[in-house]
Structure formats: structure tokens, C-alpha cells
Motif scaffolding. Structure first.
Motif, short mmCIF file in Angstrom:
data_model
loop_
_atom_site.label_atom_id
_atom_site.label_comp_id
_atom_site.label_asym_id
_atom_site.label_seq_id
_atom_site.Cartn_x
_atom_site.Cartn_y
_atom_site.Cartn_z
N GLY A 199 -27.74 30.23 -26.03
CA GLY A 199 -28.04 30.19 -27.50
C GLY A 199 -26.92 29.80 -28.36
N ASP A 200 -27.15 30.13 -29.70
CA ASP A 200 -26.18 29.53 -30.75
C ASP A 200 -25.95 30.87 -31.52
OD1 ASP A 200 -24.78 28.44 -32.96
OD2 ASP A 200 -25.79 26.55 -32.69
N ALA A 201 -24.85 31.64 -31.50
CA ALA A 201 -24.67 32.77 -32.45
C ALA A 201 -24.71 32.34 -34.01
CB ALA A 201 -23.47 33.54 -31.86
N LYS A 202 -23.91 31.37 -34.19
CA LYS A 202 -23.82 31.18 -35.67
C LYS A 202 -25.22 30.75 -36.33
CE LYS A 202 -18.89 30.06 -35.88
NZ LYS A 202 -18.36 30.83 -34.93
N LYS A 203 -25.93 30.23 -35.57
CA LYS A 203 -27.29 29.57 -36.20
C LYS A 203 -28.30 30.83 -35.87
CE LYS A 203 -26.78 24.49 -35.55
NZ LYS A 203 -27.52 23.41 -34.80
N GLY A 204 -27.88 31.78 -35.29
CA GLY A 204 -28.86 32.83 -34.94
C GLY A 204 -29.82 32.53 -33.89
N VAL A 205 -29.71 31.58 -32.96
CA VAL A 205 -30.61 31.53 -31.77
C VAL A 205 -30.16 32.21 -30.62
CG1 VAL A 205 -31.32 29.60 -30.38
CG2 VAL A 205 -30.81 29.01 -32.64
N PRO A 206 -30.77 33.09 -30.30
CA PRO A 206 -30.55 34.11 -29.04
C PRO A 206 -30.53 33.25 -27.75
CG PRO A 206 -32.86 34.28 -29.64
CD PRO A 206 -32.30 33.33 -30.73
N GLY A 207 -29.61 33.69 -27.09
CA GLY A 207 -29.62 33.08 -25.57
C GLY A 207 -30.81 33.61 -24.63
N VAL A 208 -31.08 32.98 -23.61
CA VAL A 208 -31.98 33.76 -22.61
C VAL A 208 -31.29 35.03 -22.34
CG1 VAL A 208 -32.88 31.37 -21.77
CG2 VAL A 208 -30.81 32.67 -20.64
N ARG A 209 -32.36 35.89 -21.54
CA ARG A 209 -32.08 37.34 -21.23
C ARG A 209 -31.70 37.41 -19.95
NH1 ARG A 209 -31.00 37.35 -25.79
NH2 ARG A 209 -32.00 38.69 -27.49
N LEU A 210 -30.64 38.12 -19.69
CA LEU A 210 -29.99 38.13 -18.08
C LEU A 210 -30.36 39.88 -17.60
CD1 LEU A 210 -26.39 36.77 -19.32
CD2 LEU A 210 -28.33 36.00 -17.67
N MET A 211 -31.19 39.72 -16.74
CA MET A 211 -31.74 40.95 -16.08
C MET A 211 -30.54 41.05 -14.81
SD MET A 211 -35.14 41.83 -14.23
CE MET A 211 -36.28 41.77 -15.61
N SER A 212 -30.01 42.29 -14.90
CA SER A 212 -29.07 42.50 -13.68
C SER A 212 -29.67 43.31 -12.39
CB SER A 212 -27.98 43.39 -14.08
OG SER A 212 -26.81 43.43 -13.18
N CYS A 213 -30.00 42.37 -11.42
CA CYS A 213 -30.67 43.00 -10.23
C CYS A 213 -29.53 43.32 -9.19
CB CYS A 213 -31.76 41.95 -9.95
SG CYS A 213 -33.05 41.98 -10.89
N GLN A 214 -28.85 44.48 -9.31
CA GLN A 214 -27.74 44.30 -8.39
C GLN A 214 -27.83 44.57 -6.96
OE1 GLN A 214 -24.89 47.21 -10.05
NE2 GLN A 214 -23.07 46.74 -8.53
N ILE A 215 -27.63 43.69 -6.15
CA ILE A 215 -27.45 43.90 -4.62
C ILE A 215 -26.19 43.81 -4.08
CG2 ILE A 215 -29.80 42.92 -4.71
CD1 ILE A 215 -28.38 40.17 -3.56
N PHE A 216 -25.07 43.90 -4.72
CA PHE A 216 -23.62 43.79 -4.20
C PHE A 216 -22.87 44.85 -5.15
CE2 PHE A 216 -24.47 39.31 -3.26
CZ PHE A 216 -24.37 39.50 -2.09
N MET A 217 -22.31 45.80 -4.36
CA MET A 217 -21.63 46.68 -5.09
C MET A 217 -20.20 47.01 -4.37
SD MET A 217 -22.56 50.52 -6.73
CE MET A 217 -22.74 51.42 -5.18
N THR A 218 -19.09 47.12 -5.11
CA THR A 218 -17.86 47.11 -4.51
C THR A 218 -17.41 48.62 -4.58
OG1 THR A 218 -16.99 45.09 -5.24
CG2 THR A 218 -15.31 46.72 -4.50
#
Length: 809
Positions: A288-307
């Protein structure tokens, strides 16, 4: 100058540390571990150390699924084996049973339609090995598949180099957004000014950032990976949030909504959608573009690794892919694959390398991928949801880091597989390659001093390399395309066509190994500057030879740069020869199906040759029709043959059943299943069962019948079958006729040699002969020269001794 020197030192440290990773694809002799075994289901060698211990995955029939649901997965009931479908559980006595893909709520209907509700995880008791479990389940009633759960690994080398200080470097990119580390992200804009880099070897995203939409909150990208640091200051604004739970995804390692930040997943997420133009850190391709108020795409965390305790624990990628489709994602980002390093030394050698070179996607992951492609962005019937920017989903996978010509599960055809190049257009030393790779992207090459910069946990930034880093570049560009060109009617097929046809093909001249159609190109993909010419060619060959009883396929690949629907025709039209689109790759892969039986019709007794043409055209474009000629040859049908004379039926008891396996005597050269018939007899009844001729005698005597075998076209062959029914309980050997005039015959149920002595009434031995006795070829002794009277006959062999009295006329 000071900052440039520091940057060079950072890159040097990357090279040194990355070199600690052991080389791969070294062929050396190696003994297989003692506990490996050959799968009964697939014929592949299974290495338990790289499979999930203590469990197998089964796919059950619809009937067995219903039974498991009926008892609410209660093993206490199932293990009793009271019903036929329960017996397999009573054999194994599992300690746990649960659906691999849990109930999907509003999307349970399509889950059932896809058959994903028939996959179950079986937890094994400690005394049952994986091999024993497969042997117990395989082929049993209601069990369709038995598989093992691969241990999974991320497609990177476990080296993370923190970005310590921000160099003050200026480039064309820094004139677009103000993120201070953007100048270090050569993979977005590469002007060739830095040592070892080639101008233009980047994803060409600047034109989109300048002139198009840099993101959209309507586009959800599922990051199937380690957990994302969802509160990272450069990621938080672009995180997806579940409206029901308020969480940012799901943890498939510990089955909870608690996401644990992981280096790999956080780095991948930043490449896709780190917040742009926010004055801190780095940029993301679709951030996106924060200064223009354009949101980015949404990140969905599907966790299959964990330390945990310094070691990565793996979840299940298939579960995550399916879950993401049911929660709104239309792009599935996957930088993981199967682990083949069963001895844990970091080197693929010997049988490990062989396994990696021959690996393919497991069935349940394949079905989850198919589900995402079909149903992402859609309702239960596969219709695009009003809220979704795309109908159907795209599953994007890293090709793998083993420097070999294969990579699983990325090599599954419907998956969009991503290879890796450095900053000089050349294949990165680690990247897998081959015709199955769809596209390539910058993934870094530490040996040459440049890696990929992105977000890492702890609110930090760091460098990493791998096809894991290349893959999210493609996911990010895909997200930009959907953000700019998606909407009602936009399909995953169109998206894939756009990515392919907009690719930068300059990379192809730098590499001999196959890395797909080119380097992913955001600028051309979003703007639509691409070729629209269609071409068609056979996938393997433009000729097909077959038997008339067969149904065979010949496949044609279409270069469809626009993704528009194509009209495909065959000429001349021949009944039994049809063309259809591959449902996994419609408008790109077409399958000509030849039903030999229908095509030849009544001409099955001669060779039939068809010269045909397949043509494609698009109504939405003005270009002409494109065609490809091909040939289909259908052999003449061959009649069945008799391999050897039929063995006769010999019965020693009325009502005692005998059988004959007819496949040992009849054979069809074309491989067809045969139907059988037999003439009637008065001394018993014939039936057929599973290719066997069954005979139940009803009275004593002998007869000869005719058995015939017929193929599906009516071609037939026949053979004679002799029958003998005798009273074996009353006598071991029949001696007849009695009284006798000339020849005395000897018959038994078995074949053997006997010594026969005939004594007169006075006790004198008048005849002694060796006689060969068989059921259908009785032995005989000529008594015609003996005087009339009563004689004693004594017969002896190795196995029996018997006597009888006969009257000579």
C-alpha cells in the motif's frame, strides 16, 4: 562512504555465514537406515525419521465416514469391531482418531463435496510402527488411502543476518517511497550500480507504486509458514484479522489461535506487504501507500513452523491451505517443502537424493491445493463471492533449495512453482529447476554477496536467501495484480496467465536450467503490457497408438496470454474422439480423449487411422485460429487365445464343489476382460465367479463340455473340458466292466503307475503288468485270452494297495 563500507561488510558477513550451510545434491553411496521400508500403497521407500512419528493418515469411504460420524469418532466403539467397517480399527487399536480437515462450518458442504471430510489422522499405539500400520490398513474394507505425514522444512538456509545500520543510499526507488531501507532492497529496483548486479534484475514494481494502486485490503494472502510478528511496526497495519476471533490467523503446530513470531514467516510476510511510505524500515511489494491512505493487502498468518527449544516444529501445510480458503484468502503463499535428510547431516546423498529426485505431492495435500484453487473466493457452489476480488485461488510454492531437477510438493502441475535467481539474472546456486517450474524471482545468492532484505521478529530487519525469499515476490506481484485488475468476473486462471505472459524473458538467456517462463514482472503484469498471441502444441507427442478396447488421451498445451476463454474444435469430427479443457488448467491445457470402441464402431477387426486437427480461437481477440495436426492409430482387435488345454474336473463326491481359474487357460492379447460360457451337462451344474468356473456334481458319470471365452467385441475362442464324477468314498480305483469280456479298465481320481496282478481261482498269477492310470485316460489290461471264470485282481502302487474280484465271460 562510511555507510557504503558498512553495507559491504554486512554483505560479506552474509556470504561467510551462508557458506556454513552444507552443500546439497552430492551423490555418494549410502546405506539405507534399518527401519526404512517399501510402502505397499505406492512402492516408494519410506524413511520414518522424516515422517511424523506415531500417526498415519487414512482416507475412508463414504460409508466408513458415516460410521465414524455416527459414533462421534469414539474409538471405544470402533475398536470393538462389531460391524464390518469397524474391524480395521479393532486390528490396530488406535489411541486417537480425528479429522485431518476439521468441520468447516458454513463451508462444510463443499468440504464434503471435495471429499476432504473423509481424511482422518490415526494416532498409533506405541507398539505399532508406521510399517505395521500401513500393512494393517492397506486394502481393508472402507480404506481408500493410507499415507504418512511428511516432516516439512522451510525453503531457506536458516541464516538470518540482522540489518544493523541504515545506509544512506539514494536511488530511483527512494524517490517514490520514504522507507529508509528501500535502497537496500535491490530485488524491487536494481539499476546495476552495485558490484555484481545486473540492471533490470528485479520485480519491476516501481511503475506500479508510481502510477497504479499499491495494495488493497480486499486481497488476502495466506502466509503458510512460520508465524508472522503481527505487531511488527512495519506489518501491523496490513495484518488480516478474523472477525470472529479477533486473531490474525491460526497456529497449526499447537492447534490454537496464538501466533508465535518466526524468522522465516515474518521475513516472507514483509516481502509481500510490509507497509510502504510510512517512514520506517522496508517496503513490501503490495504494502500500500501509508501517506496516501492506500491500505496494503492483508496478511493471514497460517503458522506451520514454530521454534520450540531452539528447534523448529512443523505443523501441517495441507490443513493450513484448506483453512485459508475457508477464511477468505485468494492467494496461498508457501515457502516450504518435504524433508528428505533422514540422517540429519544437512546433505542429500545416496538414497536421500534419490528420494528427493522422485518425490511428488502427497494425496491429501494435493486435494487441499485443488480445494483452494477451486473454492477460494467462492461460495459452496464455486460461485464468486460478492466480497471477493477473484474467483478461485492461486497456490504459489517455492521450488526448493536442493539444486536438483525436482521439488515436492511444488512440482504438482496446478501449483505455481517459483525458482530463484540472484541479482545478476543467474540461477541461484541452491535453486531447484526443471520444466515444472512456472516462473522465477529474486531470492538472493550469498555466494555473490547479495541477499533479500525484509522484516524479522523483534521489530527488526534482516537478510535471508532461498527460494523461500523468491516465492513471496511472486505472491506479492500476484496480490498487486488482483488489487488493480481484480473484481467481479476476474478469475485465478486470468491471474496465472497474466503472471506468465508479463514475465521478463531476459533471464532465460542467462540460464541453461529451466526456471519457468521468465522473471516475475509487476509493472507489465499490472499495466497489461503483454503479448496476446495464442499458440497450441502437443504436451508430449502429436501421435497416439492404441487398442480398440482402450480409452486414451493426448494432451495439448495452449499459450493463452490473456486468460480469456478459448473456443477449441476438432476436425474432422469423429464419434468417440472428443476434446475437453483440463479442469485444473482451463484455457491452457486441453485433453483429447479417444474412446477406441466408439471410434472404430463395427470396424473393430481392422486397423483404423485418423488424421485430425485441433484448433483454438478467442472471440474477444481479433487474431486468427491456431491449429495443430495429430494422428490417432487404432489397431485391429485380436481374438482371445487358449494358452493350454483345459484341465478336467474330477469329483469324488456328489455335491462337492470344484473350481478352475480360467485366466490360466484363456488370454486376450489386447488386455481386455473376457466373458465366459459353458455348455450344459446332465451330471452337474456350472457357475462362474470372479473369473473362475465352478462345478457342483449331481450324479456319477463322465462327460465333455465346451468352454468359450469372448472379448467385448464378440471375438471368441473355445476349448473342450472333460468331467468325471465317481464315488471316491466307495473305492480308490474303479475296475470296469465287470463282468469283462476283453479289456479290463482301471480309473482313479489321480494319475499314477500301478502294478496289476490277476490271479485265477486256483491262486495262480496269470497276468502281471505295469499300468498307467489317469482320470481321463484309464489304464487297461487285455483279458480276452483268459478262460471264463472268477479272477482276483490285486493293484499296488507307492501310495495304495487294493483288490477286487471280476468275472471273465
Amino acid at each position: 562512504m562510511k555507510h557504503s563500507l558498512l553495507y559491504s561488510l554486512i554483505l560479506l558477513s552474509i556470504v561467510v555465514l551462508s557458506c556454513e550451510k552444507k552443500e546439497v545434491a552430492v551423490v555418494t553411496p549410502e546405506e539405507k537406515p534399518a527401519n526404512c521400508f517399501v510402502s505397499k500403497a505406492t512402492g516408494e521407500t519410506i524413511y520414518p525419521s522424516v515422517m511424523r512419528a506415531g500417526e498415519v493418515v487414512i482416507k475412508v469411504s463414504e460409508n466408513l465416514r458415516g460410521r465414524i460420524e455416527e459414533v462421534n469418532e469414539d474409538l471405544g466403539v470402533l475398536c470393538q469391531g462389531t460391524k464390518a467397517e469397524d474391524k480395521v480399527f479393532s486390528k490396530v487399536q488406535p489411541v486417537g482418531l480425528r479429522r485431518l480437515f476439521p468441520d468447516a462450518g458454513e463451508f462444510e458442504e463443499r468440504t464434503h463435496e471435495a471429499g476432504l471430510d473423509r481424511w482422518f489422522i490415526v494416532d498409533l499405539p506405541e507398539n505399532i510402527s508406521l510399517k505395521q500400520a500401513e500393512e494393517a490398513f492397506y486394502g481393508e474394507y472402507g480404506i481408500e488411502k493410507v499415507e504418512f505425514r511428511h516432516e516439512i522444512v522451510g525453503m531457506f538456509d536458516n541464516t538470518v543476518i540482522p540489518a544493523i545500520e541504515t545506509p544512506v543510499l539514494s536511488s530511483a526507488a527512494t524517490q517514490v517511497f520514504d522507507d529508509p531501507r528501500l535502497s537496500q532492497q535491490w530485488h524491487y529496483y536494481n539499476d546495476g550500480s552495485q558490484n555484481g548486479m545486473s540492471e533490470g534484475c528485479d520485480v519491476n514494481v516501481l511503475p506500479v507504486w508510481k502510477n497504479k494502486i499499491a495494495g488493497s485490503e480486499d486481497v488476502i494472502v495466506a502466509v503458510v509458514d512460520g508465524g508472522i510478528q503481527y505487531d511488527h511496526p512495519d506489518l501491523a497495519a496490513n495484518m488480516w484479522t478474523d472477525s470472529k476471533t479477533g486473531k490474525h490467523g491460526y497456529n497449526f503446530v499447537n492447534n490454537s489461535t496464538t501466533i508465535k513470531a518466526h524468522d522465516h514467516g515474518t521475513h516472507v510476510a514483509g516481502t509481500i506487504a510490509a507497509v510502504n511510505n510510512n517512514g520506517i524500515g522496508v517496503c513490501g511489494i503490495a504494502g500500500g501507500d501509508a501517506k496516501k491512505g492506500v491500505p496494503g493487502v492483508r496478511l493471514m498468518s497460517c503458522q506451520i513452523f514454530m521454534t520450540v527449544g531452539g528447534q523448529d516444529q512443523g505443523g501441517d501445510g495441507a490443513q493450513a491451505i484448506k483453512w485459508a480458503a475457508d477464511h477468505g484468502a485468494v492467494i496461498s503463499q508457501n515457502s516450504w517443502g518435504y524433508n528428505f535428510d533422514y540422517n540429519g547431516d544437512g546433505v542429500l546423498s545416496g538414497s536421500e537424493l534419490s528420494a528427493a529426485l522422485n518425490a511428488k505431492i502427497d494425496t491429501y495435500t494435493r486435494e487441499a491445493v485443488d480445494y483452494f484453487i477451486r473454492y477460494a473466493g467462492c461460495d459452496n457452489n464455486g460461485n464468486q463471492l460478492a466480497s471477493s476480488p477473484m474467483k478461485g485461488g492461486i497456490v504459489i510454492f517455492a521450488a526448493g533449495n536442493d539444486n536438483i531437477k525436482n521439488g515436492a510438493p511444488a512440482n504438482y502441475a496446478p501449483i505455481f512453482a517459483v525458482g530463484s535467481v540472484g541479482a545478476d539474472y543467474k540461477r541461484a546456486y541452491y535453486s531447484n529447476y526443471g520444466d515444472w517450474v512456472d516462473i522465477c524471482a529474486p531470492g538472493g545468492d550469498a555466494y555473490k554477496g547479495y541477499n533479500v532484505l525484509s522484516t524479522i521478529p523483534g521489530n527488526g530487519y534482516g537478510y535471508m536467501q532461498g527460494t523461500s525469499m523468491a516465492c513471496p515476490h511472486v505472491s506479492g506481484v500476484a496480490a498487486l495484480v488482483v488489487a488493480n485488475r481484480g473484481g467481479e468476473g476476474f478469475t485465478n486462471t486470468e491471474l496465472e496467465g497474466i503472471l506468465r505472459e508479463s514475465a521478463n524473458q531476459d533471464v532465460l538467456s542467462y540460464n541453461t536450467e529451466a526456471l519457468g517462463v521468465g522473471l516475475v514482472n509487476a509493472g507489465d503484469a499490472v499495466s497489461g503490457n503483454r503479448d496476446t498471441e495464442h499458440t497450441i502444441e502437443p504436451e508430449l507427442s502429436n501421435s497416439l497408438s492404441m487398442k480398440p478396447s482402450q480409452t486414451r488421451e493426448i494432451v495439448f498445451l495452449v499459450n493463452n496470454p490473456t486468460g480469456h476463454k478459448l473456443n477449441v474444435t476438432l476436425s474432422p469430427q469423429v464419434e468417440g474422439i472428443t476434446v475437453s479443457a483440463d479442469p485444473q488448467k482451463p484455457n491452457k491445457r486441453f485433453i483429447v480423449t479417444v474412446d477406441g470402441r466408439t471410434a472404430v464402431g463395427s470396424n473393430w477387426d481392422r486397423e483404423n487411422v485418423y488424421n485430425l486437427t485441433i484448433s483454438v480461437a478467442c472471440n474477444q481477440e481479433e487474431e486468427g485460429v491456431h491449429s495443430c495436426e495429430f494422428k490417432v492409430s487404432i489397431d485391429a482387435n485380436q481374438a482371445p487365445i487358449i494358452l493350454k488345454p483345459l484341465t478336467g474336473f474330477v469329483a469324488d463326491k456328489i455335491g462337492e464343489s470344484s473350481s478352475l481359474n480360467l485366466s490360466n487357460y484363456f488370454f486376450d492379447p489386447d488386455g481386455e476382460d473376457l466373458t465366459y460360457d459353458v455348455s450344459k451337462t446332465s451330471i452337474g451344474k456350472f457357475t462362474f465367479k470372479a473369473g473362475k468356473l465352478m462345478f457342483i456334481p449331481s450324479e456319477y458319470g463322465s462327460d465333455e463340455v465346451e468352454v468359450s471365452a469372448t472379448d467385448s467385441f464378440g471375438a471368441k475362442v473355445s476349448g473342450k473340458l472333460k468331467i468325471l464324477v465317481r464315488d471316491g468314498a466307495a473305492r480308490t480305483v474303479d475296475m470296469y466292466p465287470n463282468p469283462v469280456k476283453d479289456n479290463l479298465y482301471f480309473r482313479s481320481s489321480d494319475s499314477f503307475t500301478a502294478n496289476v496282478k490277476i490271479y485265477s481261482a486256483s491262486g495262480q498269477c496269470v497276468i502281471e503288468e505295469k499300468v498307467e492310470i489317469a482320470p481321463f485316460n484309464p489304464g487297461k489290461i487285455d483279458m480276452s485270452k483268459l478262460a471264463g471264470g472268477i479272477y482276483s485282481v490285486k493293484l499296488t502302487s507307492e501310495k495304495l494297495e487294493t483288490s477286487s474280484t471280476v468275472v471273465k465271460l
